[in-house]
Design a protein around this motif. Structure first.
Motif, PDB file in Angstrom:
ATOM      1  N   GLN A  20       0.843  -1.200   0.000  1.00  0.00           N
ATOM      2  CA  GLN A  20       0.000   0.000   0.000  1.00  0.00           C
ATOM      3  C   GLN A  20       0.870   1.238   0.000  1.00  0.00           C
ATOM      4  O   GLN A  20       2.092   1.174   0.180  1.00  0.00           O
ATOM      5  CB  GLN A  20      -0.915   0.009   1.229  1.00  0.00           C
ATOM      6  N   LYS A  21       0.247   2.368  -0.213  1.00  0.00           N
ATOM      7  CA  LYS A  21       0.956   3.641  -0.236  1.00  0.00           C
ATOM      8  C   LYS A  21       1.390   4.026   1.171  1.00  0.00           C
ATOM      9  O   LYS A  21       0.652   3.818   2.141  1.00  0.00           O
ATOM     10  CB  LYS A  21       0.053   4.726  -0.816  1.00  0.00           C
ATOM     11  N   ARG A  22       2.586   4.585   1.282  1.00  0.00           N
ATOM     12  CA  ARG A  22       3.085   5.004   2.583  1.00  0.00           C
ATOM     13  C   ARG A  22       2.299   6.206   3.097  1.00  0.00           C
ATOM     14  O   ARG A  22       2.085   7.177   2.386  1.00  0.00           O
ATOM     15  CB  ARG A  22       4.574   5.370   2.470  1.00  0.00           C
ATOM     16  N   ASP A  23       1.879   6.129   4.348  1.00  0.00           N
ATOM     17  CA  ASP A  23       1.094   7.193   4.977  1.00  0.00           C
ATOM     18  C   ASP A  23       1.717   7.534   6.323  1.00  0.00           C
ATOM     19  O   ASP A  23       1.573   6.796   7.296  1.00  0.00           O
ATOM     20  CB  ASP A  23      -0.355   6.716   5.157  1.00  0.00           C
ATOM     21  N   LEU A  24       2.416   8.663   6.369  1.00  0.00           N
ATOM     22  CA  LEU A  24       3.076   9.096   7.601  1.00  0.00           C
ATOM     23  C   LEU A  24       2.161   9.904   8.513  1.00  0.00           C
ATOM     24  O   LEU A  24       2.580  10.339   9.584  1.00  0.00           O
ATOM     25  CB  LEU A  24       4.317   9.926   7.258  1.00  0.00           C
ATOM     26  N   ASP A  25       0.929  10.119   8.093  1.00  0.00           N
ATOM     27  CA  ASP A  25      -0.010  10.927   8.883  1.00  0.00           C
ATOM     28  C   ASP A  25      -1.082  10.045   9.513  1.00  0.00           C
ATOM     29  O   ASP A  25      -2.278  10.166   9.228  1.00  0.00           O
ATOM     30  CB  ASP A  25      -0.653  12.007   8.006  1.00  0.00           C
ATOM     31  N   GLY A  26      -0.637   9.100  10.341  1.00  0.00           N
ATOM     32  CA  GLY A  26      -1.573   8.273  11.073  1.00  0.00           C
ATOM     33  C   GLY A  26      -1.903   6.950  10.417  1.00  0.00           C
ATOM     34  O   GLY A  26      -2.686   6.174  10.961  1.00  0.00           O
ATOM     35  N   GLY A  27      -1.266   6.657   9.255  1.00  0.00           N
ATOM     36  CA  GLY A  27      -1.532   5.402   8.567  1.00  0.00           C
ATOM     37  C   GLY A  27      -0.363   4.444   8.651  1.00  0.00           C
ATOM     38  O   GLY A  27       0.486   4.524   9.543  1.00  0.00           O
ATOM     39  N   ASN A  28      -0.295   3.523   7.698  1.00  0.00           N
ATOM     40  CA  ASN A  28       0.783   2.544   7.647  1.00  0.00           C
ATOM     41  C   ASN A  28       1.943   3.085   6.822  1.00  0.00           C
ATOM     42  O   ASN A  28       1.737   3.742   5.799  1.00  0.00           O
ATOM     43  CB  ASN A  28       0.272   1.232   7.058  1.00  0.00           C
TER      44      ASN A  28
END
Length: 600
Positions: free
Chosen positions: A360-368
């Motif tokens: 999945q796409k990297r999410d540094l704002d509260g995601g994976n």
């Protein structure tokens, strides 16, 4: 420059000047580690940090269905740096599953190989990678005021290492040109030769098997190792003195520098170097023979010893997800419900883990945001999932061994508050007893300081293992292998110390094949992202909140304090994440690669 201490005393807090800064990849070992930060330049501190990894390899996926006897050879390919640690740990797990104990001489040979590996790897990492961040060229570019003071500061250990000032030591570590930098490369060659004498090939051993070794135990095997060990002793003694001088100088030159990379003391050590007089590889007696290791296992929290029992350490392991790219396995059937002692095994224990990647796409704002999972140790008394770190390996090993006070050999002695290391006379330097003392902090400088001390520890124990092996050979005890049969069903676990810290292999056998296999090296523990409870991993925790002492502003900021912290853990991402090609996919080589330390 205003330090953290100055701000605290003045009660001063400036309006924040936040700048997003990232280092991706960090490439001194391998380029799959990214550090993403928010730096407050007004108050000179890091306010947020995320540790990411961009590579998945999936050994736990493709190990299923394999012959368990191949596990050591396959898992050594997890890493092109510490592959032998994986082979050794895999063999430990297999020996438990097969119900066998290698002959004492085989155990001594394995211990000698692992001692050489610690000396090799710690030297090349400390002197050719870590110390680049403390060399004259780097300090001149980031803290010219510190370099000017280093030019005027006499080196306390000059009589041992021969450098008059701290700046002279820094110059000796300049890449490609500095004398110590070049000498370390020569030492790494000699220690690698020592390793190959015992384990056949570096870094993927050709003579280590479950049940023993294929090394020929001739007298020259051990004398060849010994002559090389004596050749590197001067360098080892000098390295301890040089590192002490430089790190003590940084504390003095930059008041408050102890806060760089400092985190709560939560250290894990799984123990190293089995004692064949006690170790039978039976799970039921693992707590007892684990305490007889020549590096004592232990979990250290807030400076105190929580446990040194490998059974407790094993049962407390939990693999959490949180911010990593995987599907949960909690609703699947467990592979193992109870251990051989009848204790309940948690669904998030490595014996029960099922690895299902979800890209999945990297999410540094509260995601994976990372392919690294989040290993934690569950402290049932405190009802906490602890984000243990390894202190880069040596810090946790020395701290646990010192606190336990169990190791007592002619060369190494644990006192309860320190580890005393006795090295014999070498070419230029006399017999020396070095003493590593438990520090006040678990921080960047103490992780780095511990590394040369553990090289000395490894050299001292190598003398001990050589004496044991030669005594057996002189007595005609030449057996190096114990035969075995693979059972229809079994479980096993191996505990060891990879160079960078804790290493475990968990194995489930059904129908004589691997049904489940999970290796957990130090990097997942250290580089883990925020877990399902929101707890940051050790890299993140150590960097987040640390002060910045670099004199450069945002436009020419090198991030040297951040890099020193991350590198103090000895990051090595091959062990953190694994590659897996799904069904029907084919990997094609389209160029000739350039091989180096990071390839496997």
């Amino acid at each position: 420059m205003t330090t953290t201490e100055d701000r605290s005393q003045a009660g001063e807090r400036k309006p924040a000047q936040i700048v997003d800064m990232s280092w991706d990849p960090i490439t001194r070992i391998i380029g799959n580690l990214g550090i993403y930060t928010k730096v407050d330049f007004a108050n000179r501190e890091v306010v947020e940090c995320h540790s990411t990894s961009s590579l998945f390899r999936g050994y736990s996926v493709f190990m299923r269905g394999k012959d368990p006897r191949d596990a050591g050879f396959i898992t050594s390919r997890i890493c092109g740096i510490c592959g032998d640690n994986h082979t050794t740990c895999s063999n430990y797990a297999q020996q438990m599953a097969y119900g066998i104990k290698p002959p004492p001489l085989a155990e001594a040979i394995v211990n000698l190989g692992e001692a050489a590996e610690y000396m090799f790897d710690h030297t090349i990492f400390q002197d050719n990678m870590v110390f680049v961040d403390f060399c004259e060229a780097m300090v001149k570019a980031t803290n010219p005021g510190v370099l000017a003071k280093a030019e005027r500061t006499e080196a306390p250990g000059a009589a041992v290492h021969g450098y008059r000032t701290i700046a002279d030591i820094m110059r000796a570590f300049n890449p490609f040109e500095g004398e110590v930098y070049k000498q370390a490369l020569k030492v790494s060659r000699v220690t690698r030769e020592m390793f190959c004498t015992m384990e056949g090939r570096h870094v993927h051993p050709s003579t280590l098997y479950p049940g023993g070794v294929g090394t020929m135990p001739e007298p020259t095997t051990f004398t060849d190792y010994l002559t090389r060990l004596v050749r590197v002793l001067d360098f080892i003694k000098q390295s301890v003195a040089m590192n002490d001088d430089v790190f003590d100088f940084f504390y003095e030159a930059l008041p408050g520098y102890e806060e760089v990379g400092r985190r709560r003391i939560m250290l894990g050590c799984w123990g190293a170097w089995q004692d064949s007089n006690f170790c039978d590889y039976r799970y039921e007696s693992m707590g007892d023979w684990g305490r007889q290791m020549f590096v004592t296992p232990g979990i250290v929290v807030d400076g105190g010893l929580v446990t040194n029992n490998l059974v407790d350490i094993n049962l407390g392991m939990r693999i959490l997800l949180g911010s990593s790219y995987y599907e949960d396995w909690a609703d699947r059937e467990p592979f193992v419900t109870h251990d051989p002692l009848g204790n309940l095994v948690d669904m998030r224990h490595p014996w029960n883990q099922t690895t299902v990647p979800v890209p999945q796409k990297r999410d540094l704002d509260g995601g994976n945001y990372s392919w690294v999972m989040s290993p934690r140790w569950y402290d049932k008394n405190a009802d906490q999932h602890l984000a243990l770190d390894t202190g880069g390996g040596p810090l946790a090993r020395l701290w646990s061994t010192a606190l336990n006070g169990l190791v007592d050999t002619p060369y190494v002695k644990a006192t309860g508050h320190s580890v005393q290391i006795s090295l014999p006379k070498s070419e230029k330097l006399p017999e020396m007893t070095l003493e590593w003392k438990i520090p006040k902090w678990s921080n960047t400088l103490e992780r780095d300081r511990a590394r040369p001390y553990f090289v000395a520890y490894s050299a001292a124990m190598a003398f001990f293992f050589i004496e044991r092996a030669m005594s057996m050979v002189r007595a005609g005890d030449m057996k190096t292998f114990e035969n075995f049969d693979v059972p229809d069903e079994a479980i096993g676990c191996g505990f060891h110390e990879a160079v960078r810290g804790v290493l475990s292999h968990h194995l489930v056998i059904r129908d004589k094949k691997i049904a489940n296999y999970h290796p957990y090296p130090p990097t997942p523990w250290n580089a883990s992202p925020r877990d399902s409870y929101g707890t940051p991993g050790p890299y993140e925790d150590a960097v987040q909140g640390q002060p910045i002492f670099e004199e450069n502003g945002p436009d020419d900021f090198k991030g040297v304090d951040i890099m020193r912290t991350v590198r103090s853990f000895d990051p090595c991402l091959p062990c953190g994440v694994h590659m897996y090609l799904g069904k029907g996919k084919e990997l094609t080589r389209t160029h000739t690669p350039t091989y180096g330390a990071s390839h496997d």
